[in-house]
Scaffold this motif. Structure first.
Motif, short mmCIF file in Angstrom:
data_model
loop_
_atom_site.label_atom_id
_atom_site.label_comp_id
_atom_site.label_asym_id
_atom_site.label_seq_id
_atom_site.Cartn_x
_atom_site.Cartn_y
_atom_site.Cartn_z
N GLU A 83 0.83 -1.20 0.00
CA GLU A 83 0.00 0.00 0.00
C GLU A 83 0.87 1.26 0.00
O GLU A 83 0.62 2.21 -0.76
N VAL A 84 1.90 1.27 0.84
CA VAL A 84 2.81 2.41 0.88
C VAL A 84 3.56 2.53 -0.44
O VAL A 84 3.74 3.64 -0.98
N THR A 85 3.99 1.40 -1.00
CA THR A 85 4.71 1.40 -2.27
C THR A 85 3.85 1.98 -3.38
O THR A 85 4.33 2.76 -4.22
N THR A 86 2.57 1.62 -3.40
CA THR A 86 1.67 2.14 -4.44
C THR A 86 1.52 3.65 -4.34
O THR A 86 1.48 4.35 -5.35
N VAL A 87 1.45 4.17 -3.11
CA VAL A 87 1.36 5.63 -2.93
C VAL A 87 2.61 6.31 -3.47
O VAL A 87 2.54 7.32 -4.19
N ILE A 88 3.79 5.78 -3.13
CA ILE A 88 5.05 6.36 -3.62
C ILE A 88 5.13 6.25 -5.14
O ILE A 88 5.59 7.17 -5.82
N TYR A 89 4.68 5.13 -5.69
CA TYR A 89 4.67 4.96 -7.15
C TYR A 89 3.78 6.00 -7.82
O TYR A 89 4.18 6.63 -8.82
N ASN A 90 2.58 6.21 -7.29
CA ASN A 90 1.69 7.23 -7.86
C ASN A 90 2.29 8.63 -7.75
O ASN A 90 2.14 9.46 -8.66
N LEU A 91 2.96 8.89 -6.63
CA LEU A 91 3.60 10.20 -6.44
C LEU A 91 4.75 10.38 -7.42
O LEU A 91 4.95 11.47 -7.98
N ALA A 92 5.52 9.33 -7.66
CA ALA A 92 6.65 9.41 -8.58
C ALA A 92 6.20 9.73 -10.00
O ALA A 92 6.90 10.42 -10.75
N ARG A 93 5.04 9.24 -10.37
CA ARG A 93 4.53 9.48 -11.73
C ARG A 93 4.09 10.93 -11.94
O ARG A 93 3.87 11.35 -13.07
N GLN A 94 3.99 11.69 -10.86
CA GLN A 94 3.64 13.10 -10.98
C GLN A 94 4.86 13.98 -11.22
O GLN A 94 4.71 15.17 -11.55
N GLN A 95 6.04 13.40 -11.06
CA GLN A 95 7.27 14.20 -11.13
C GLN A 95 7.78 14.30 -12.57
O GLN A 95 7.52 13.45 -13.40
N ARG A 96 8.55 15.36 -12.82
CA ARG A 96 9.15 15.59 -14.14
C ARG A 96 10.63 15.92 -13.97
O ARG A 96 11.06 16.41 -12.92
N ASP A 97 11.38 15.62 -15.01
CA ASP A 97 12.81 15.93 -15.00
C ASP A 97 13.02 17.44 -14.97
O ASP A 97 12.41 18.18 -15.76
N ARG A 98 13.86 17.91 -14.07
CA ARG A 98 14.06 19.35 -13.91
C ARG A 98 14.77 19.98 -15.10
O ARG A 98 14.59 21.17 -15.39
N GLU A 99 15.59 19.22 -15.80
CA GLU A 99 16.35 19.77 -16.92
C GLU A 99 15.57 19.73 -18.23
O GLU A 99 15.59 20.70 -18.99
N THR A 100 14.88 18.63 -18.49
CA THR A 100 14.18 18.46 -19.78
C THR A 100 12.68 18.63 -19.68
O THR A 100 12.00 18.73 -20.70
N ASN A 101 12.16 18.63 -18.44
CA ASN A 101 10.72 18.71 -18.19
C ASN A 101 9.96 17.49 -18.74
O ASN A 101 8.74 17.52 -18.90
N LYS A 102 10.69 16.43 -19.01
CA LYS A 102 10.03 15.19 -19.45
C LYS A 102 9.51 14.44 -18.22
O LYS A 102 10.10 14.50 -17.15
N PRO A 103 8.40 13.72 -18.38
CA PRO A 103 7.89 12.93 -17.25
C PRO A 103 8.90 11.87 -16.82
O PRO A 103 9.63 11.32 -17.65
#
Length: 386
Positions: A103-123
């Protein structure tokens, strides 16, 4: 006028299997020359058959030959450049079996998918429980046995694994793993050929901690950290859950209370020793792990107060973003799949009084060691329910 004698003739036929290929009427005087001719024809036919056999053999070998040529061509190419270390994150959610890790892993996984690369702005490219990493973590050999540490020493395998997990494509790669510390030792023993672990059933918590097998089971975190921290930023998210609730989360735990409680308590101590000995990333100097009090993410902790629960969960997201150096802490779907099973909460009435006294002694003993004072200090004196 003299009568001419009729020349004696003989018919010679050349057989080709069931059919007649050549039939010639010749005189006896030319018999030898014809035989020589037949020998030459047979010799040529033999050569043709030999050539055909060779051609068929070559055709059959073409796939293998093609594979070898491609392999030689591939090996002659320059190896791909390793991705920058900060673009390859491995997040390891650590805990004891039954700790609601998924359950905790799924939350972190969903949160990670919201992030983007700071240099290229790619997901971000996010991988959840990749098989190539799990096989290395448990040290699974070709025979299916665990504990093979050779994969942590094989430099070519390490590079191949990093190339697969984090290709140099300009994106930030986030790898999330949650192989639990005990790796379902009791429930899955029949599926993994684990050697010499049955003796743990006769050990106390402290005996298990002192066992060299247990310290490196089911995978050696020390060697994993040493081998892969050179190429990736490794972050450990340690899950803490009250001892009795962890015990109750195991199916049929009440059938062998002594075994389950000793195993769970022992591996809690082993996890504490690892965290206590590795506090900071040797390259960046940043914290290597963070401790999460699992009860603070559950509705039980807030007695049904939904507002307080949502606030506590949002604080958890903020903490994860800060710890992992991410940017986006807003995540609408992070908790959409969260499930809590009330049966995994410990019920004192389900245990006989004599066993309850023993479990209470072990719970208090563990409270002094997990999390240890140093681990709590490294985690801003976070107090978890024991």
């Amino acid at each position: 006028m003299p009568r001419h004698k009729r020349k004696q003739t003989e018919s010679i036929a050349l057989k080709c299997g069931q059919w007649t290929c050549l039939e010639v009427d010749i005189s006896k005087s030319k018999r030898n020359s014809v035989r020589n001719l037949c020998k030459k024809i047979a010799l040529r036919i033999g050569k043709v058959i030999l050539v055909c056999v060779i051609i068929v053999h070559i055709i059959q070998c073409l796939p293998t030959l093609k594979f070898k040529l491609l392999a030689a061509e591939e090996s002659s190419k320059p190896r791909p450049r390793l991705v920058s270390r900060h673009k390859c994150q491995i997040i390891y959610v650590l805990g004891i079996e039954g700790d609601l890790q998924r359950e905790v892993t799924t939350v972190i996984y969903n949160l990670a998918r919201q992030q983007r690369d700071r240099e290229t702005n790619k997901p971000n490219r996010v991988l959840l429980r990749p098989k190539i990493l799990r096989r290395i973590l448990i040290g699974q050999s070709a025979k299916g046995e665990t504990g093979d540490i050779s994969s942590f020493r094989d430099k070519s395998l390490i590079q191949h694994t990093i190339d697969r997990l984090c290709p140099d494509d300009g994106k930030t790669h986030v790898i999330i793993e949650d192989l639990d510390v005990m790796y379902r030792w009791i429930d899955r023993e029949h599926r993994l050929r684990i050697r010499g672990k049955k003796k743990w059933s006769a050990m106390s918590m402290h005996d298990i901690v002192e066992s060299q097998d247990a310290m490196s089971y089911p995978r050696n975190l020390e060697l994993f950290l040493e081998a892969y921290s050179l190429f990736a930023e490794i972050h450990f998210v340690a899950i803490h859950r009250p001892f009795l609730d962890s015990l109750a989360s195991h199916e049929n735990w009440y059938q062998n209370i002594n075994l389950y409680s000793n195993l769970i308590g022992g591996f809690m101590m082993i996890l504490n020793l690892f965290l206590d000995g590795h506090t900071h990333d040797e390259v960046t100097g940043r914290k290597l792990w963070t401790l999460i009090c699992l009860e603070r993410l559950t509705s039980k902790y807030y007695n049904g107060n939904e507002d307080k629960m949502n606030f506590g969960r949002q604080e958890f997201l903020h903490h994860m973003v800060e710890f992992l150096s991410w940017d986006q802490s807003e995540c609408k779907d992070c908790w959409s799949s969260w499930k809590e099973d009330s049966e995994t909460n410990f019920d004192p009435n389900s245990v006989e009084s004599n066993w309850m006294e023993i479990l209470e002694v072990r719970r208090k003993e563990l409270a002094e060691e997990w999390p240890s004072p140093r681990v709590q200090n490294e985690n801003n004196n976070l107090q978890c329910v024991t």
